[in-house]
Motif scaffolding. Structure first.
Motif, short mmCIF file in Angstrom:
data_model
loop_
_atom_site.label_atom_id
_atom_site.label_comp_id
_atom_site.label_asym_id
_atom_site.label_seq_id
_atom_site.Cartn_x
_atom_site.Cartn_y
_atom_site.Cartn_z
N SER A 438 33.47 37.80 39.30
CA SER A 438 34.30 37.87 40.49
C SER A 438 35.36 36.77 40.51
O SER A 438 36.33 36.84 41.26
N LYS A 439 35.16 35.75 39.67
CA LYS A 439 36.11 34.64 39.61
C LYS A 439 37.01 34.72 38.37
O LYS A 439 37.72 33.76 38.06
N ALA A 440 36.96 35.85 37.67
CA ALA A 440 37.81 36.01 36.49
C ALA A 440 39.28 35.91 36.88
O ALA A 440 39.71 36.52 37.85
N LYS A 441 40.04 35.16 36.12
CA LYS A 441 41.45 34.95 36.44
C LYS A 441 42.36 36.02 35.87
O LYS A 441 43.47 36.21 36.35
N VAL A 442 41.88 36.72 34.84
CA VAL A 442 42.73 37.72 34.17
C VAL A 442 42.03 39.08 34.21
O VAL A 442 41.05 39.29 33.49
N PRO A 443 42.50 40.01 35.02
CA PRO A 443 41.90 41.35 35.05
C PRO A 443 42.20 42.11 33.75
O PRO A 443 43.23 41.88 33.11
N LEU A 444 41.30 43.02 33.39
CA LEU A 444 41.51 43.83 32.19
C LEU A 444 42.83 44.59 32.26
O LEU A 444 43.56 44.68 31.26
N ASP A 445 43.16 45.13 33.43
CA ASP A 445 44.40 45.91 33.55
C ASP A 445 45.63 45.08 33.23
O ASP A 445 46.62 45.61 32.69
N LYS A 446 45.61 43.79 33.55
CA LYS A 446 46.75 42.93 33.23
C LYS A 446 46.86 42.70 31.73
O LYS A 446 47.97 42.61 31.19
N VAL A 447 45.72 42.60 31.06
CA VAL A 447 45.75 42.43 29.61
C VAL A 447 46.27 43.70 28.93
O VAL A 447 47.02 43.64 27.96
N ILE A 448 45.85 44.86 29.44
CA ILE A 448 46.33 46.13 28.88
C ILE A 448 47.85 46.22 29.04
O ILE A 448 48.57 46.61 28.10
N LYS A 449 48.34 45.84 30.20
CA LYS A 449 49.79 45.86 30.44
C LYS A 449 50.50 44.87 29.52
O LYS A 449 51.56 45.15 28.97
N THR A 450 49.87 43.70 29.33
CA THR A 450 50.46 42.70 28.44
C THR A 450 50.50 43.19 27.00
O THR A 450 51.48 42.94 26.28
N LEU A 451 49.44 43.88 26.58
CA LEU A 451 49.44 44.47 25.24
C LEU A 451 50.63 45.39 25.06
O LEU A 451 51.33 45.33 24.03
N TRP A 452 50.89 46.23 26.06
CA TRP A 452 51.98 47.18 25.94
C TRP A 452 53.34 46.48 25.94
O TRP A 452 54.23 46.82 25.15
N GLU A 453 53.51 45.47 26.78
CA GLU A 453 54.77 44.74 26.80
C GLU A 453 54.98 43.99 25.49
O GLU A 453 56.09 43.94 24.96
N THR A 454 53.91 43.41 24.95
CA THR A 454 54.00 42.72 23.67
C THR A 454 54.35 43.70 22.56
O THR A 454 55.15 43.39 21.66
N ALA A 455 53.76 44.88 22.62
CA ALA A 455 54.05 45.91 21.61
C ALA A 455 55.52 46.28 21.61
O ALA A 455 56.15 46.43 20.56
N LYS A 456 56.08 46.44 22.79
CA LYS A 456 57.50 46.82 22.89
C LYS A 456 58.42 45.71 22.38
O LYS A 456 59.49 45.98 21.83
N ASP A 457 58.00 44.46 22.58
CA ASP A 457 58.83 43.33 22.15
C ASP A 457 58.67 43.00 20.67
O ASP A 457 59.53 42.33 20.08
N MET A 458 57.60 43.45 20.06
CA MET A 458 57.31 43.09 18.66
C MET A 458 58.31 43.74 17.72
O MET A 458 58.68 44.91 17.85
N ASN A 459 58.76 42.95 16.76
CA ASN A 459 59.69 43.45 15.75
C ASN A 459 59.02 44.55 14.92
O ASN A 459 57.84 44.45 14.56
#
Length: 479
Positions: A438-459
């Motif tokens: 309950s005290k986790a600072k990073v929700p799974l959904d935010k990491v999934i979104k970050t994965l996708w944003e990183t994928a789009k930015d990756m060369n």
């Protein structure tokens, strides 16, 4: 009611042939679909020549991933789940020597393995893994179709930007889940754990007996791939002269107990009797993962989890649980492990991608580690919140991981990455179980979104093209 992509555990965990789900299994399935279209249109007996065009990542690393071999096997009517893998070399050799192909096991026609499969470096619009099949009669085009292999053996005809199907094509589960938050909400309102929620969804597609048999078949292939890999020596094919390591690791760890058994099940029981210290645990988990991916690299039969390139992470963590963590573990434990892991994998596919050609290796090894962490946390008694926390931790520490296979082969650095992903998964599970989720600072959904944003930015050169990273820094001559 909003329609959400209906992804079964059997979509995330597919039995197939290595070395790549997107470059081997996907094109194989696409070729099968093309043959079915020719049959449906009653054109198959009219065809006298074929052309296959492979684009983008399929072209740049296709030969190393055996894409051309997979395509012709699909055109000949073989199935990747059922075809005896020991027959592959003979079929390809016969095709090359005779330049004849029996289309869909019906119509024999002239076909040049070297000339009728074209590798085109340009990328098609919808996805990096594009291919076009063309069938001719007397020089006239009879039928043409484009397919896209979007990772994990999934194949579509027209792909949206983030590798999802058209919404109107979606089926409906009793529990429609698109995000981790929605999954947790269903667990709360229904007072069920994640495995129970997923099982209800699966029962809307098939009977419980069919579910059990399907999952048993998947585990059997996983166990067999570990067993075969741990008992096969020599070098991997492809020209890199990579020596297999799982055999020696297995032999060293078992010592005098090596080959005192007759099959995979007895081998599992033998491992349970071995010494358990931290180093042994690290060695065994690495051994299991490396074994699977050595089998995968040699066109062996493995389970996508969620891809072939990451096929070793999940089974090695499952084997760790069976042989080290819980000696009383049963099929029910494995069943729940796979249900939870498959659901977490589907969240990544819906919210981001599982294709290295779109997201780099973070989308393969990262997702496989997250899946394994989720399944392990569940069977070790973790709450739904801790399950997703473990998944998030595992993925968080794979963000930005590139895909740069040397010579386009799923060997270096792919095989070792499975071992690293497995160890991270176990570590993530242990951290999550000891945490207040309950005290986790990073929700799974935010990491999934970050994965996708990183994928789009990756060369693009770091996305399974072998145009960057280790693939250009290390020459074949260095190997």
């Amino acid at each position: 009611m909003k329609k959400i992509e209906c992804i079964s555990v059997f979509d995330m965990l597919k039995i197939g042939v290595g070395p790549s789900s997107s470059h081997t299994l996907g094109p194989w399935r696409a070729a099968q679909l093309f043959v079915e279209e020719l049959k449906d249109k009653t054109l198959i007996n009219t065809v006298d020549s074929l052309k296959v065009e492979l684009y983008g990542s399929l072209s740049l690393t296709g030969k190393g991933h055996a894409t051309n071999i997979a395509v012709v096997l699909g055109l000949m009517g073989f199935d990747p789940v059922k075809m005896p893998i020991e027959n592959i070399d003979a079929e390809i050799s016969a095709l090359k020597s005779k330049s004849r192909l029996q289309l869909g096991q019906k119509n024999k026609l002239e076909f040049s393995f070297e000339n009728d499969i074209e590798f085109k470096s340009q990328f098609l619009d919808f996805h990096p893994n594009g291919m076009i099949f063309k069938a001719f009669s007397k020089g006239n085009l009879l039928h043409q179709e484009s397919f896209y292999s979007i990772g994990g053996g999934f194949v579509v005809k027209e792909e949206r930007e983030n590798a999802k199907q058209k919404i109107e094509d979606f089926k409906q589960f009793p529990f429609s889940i698109e995000t981790g938050a929605e999954l947790l909400a269903f667990c709360s309102t229904e007072k069920k754990n994640i495995a129970e929620i997923v099982l209800e969804n699966e029962k809307s597609l098939r009977s419980e007996d069919e579910i059990d048999q399907g999952l048993k078949d998947i585990w059997d292939v996983m166990l067999d791939s570990m067993y075969v890999g741990c008992h096969t020596g020599g070098e991997l094919p492809g020209g890199l002269n990579v020596s297999r390591r799982a055999l020696k690791m297995n032999q060293t760890l078992l010592d005098e107990h090596f080959e005192t058994y007759d099959n995979a099940e007895e081998w599992l029981q033998t491992i349970r009797q071995t010494e358990v210290k931290f180093r042994q645990i690290l060695k065994w988990v690495s051994c299991f993962a490396i074994a699977v991916n050595e089998v995968n690299a040699s066109l062996g039969r493995v389970v996508t989890a969620p891809t072939n390139g990451s096929a070793g992470t999940l089974p090695s963590v499952m084997m760790y649980y069976m042989t080290i963590e819980n000696h009383q573990a049963s099929f029910e434990d494995l069943k729940e492990f796979m249900l939870v892991a498959g659901e977490v994998g589907s969240l990544f596919k819906k919210g981001a991608t599982i294709s290295a050609a779109m997201g780099g290796c973070q989308a393969e090894i990262g997702v496989s580690s997250a899946m394994a962490a989720a399944g392990l946390t569940h069977v070790m008694g973790g709450s739904p919140e801790q399950v997703l926390m473990a998944s998030e931790i595992a993925m968080e520490h794979h963000l930005g991981l590139t895909c740069d296979p040397i010579a386009g082969l799923v060997q270096i650095p792919c095989i070792e990455r499975n071992a690293m992903g497995a160890i991270k998964a176990i570590n993530a599970a242990e951290i999550a179980i000891e945490s207040d989720a309950s005290k986790a600072k990073v929700p799974l959904d935010k990491v999934i979104k970050t994965l996708w944003e990183t994928a789009k930015d990756m060369n693009n050169k770091y996305k399974e093209t072998s145009e960057g990273g280790l693939a250009v820094q290390v020459n074949i001559s260095d190997c």
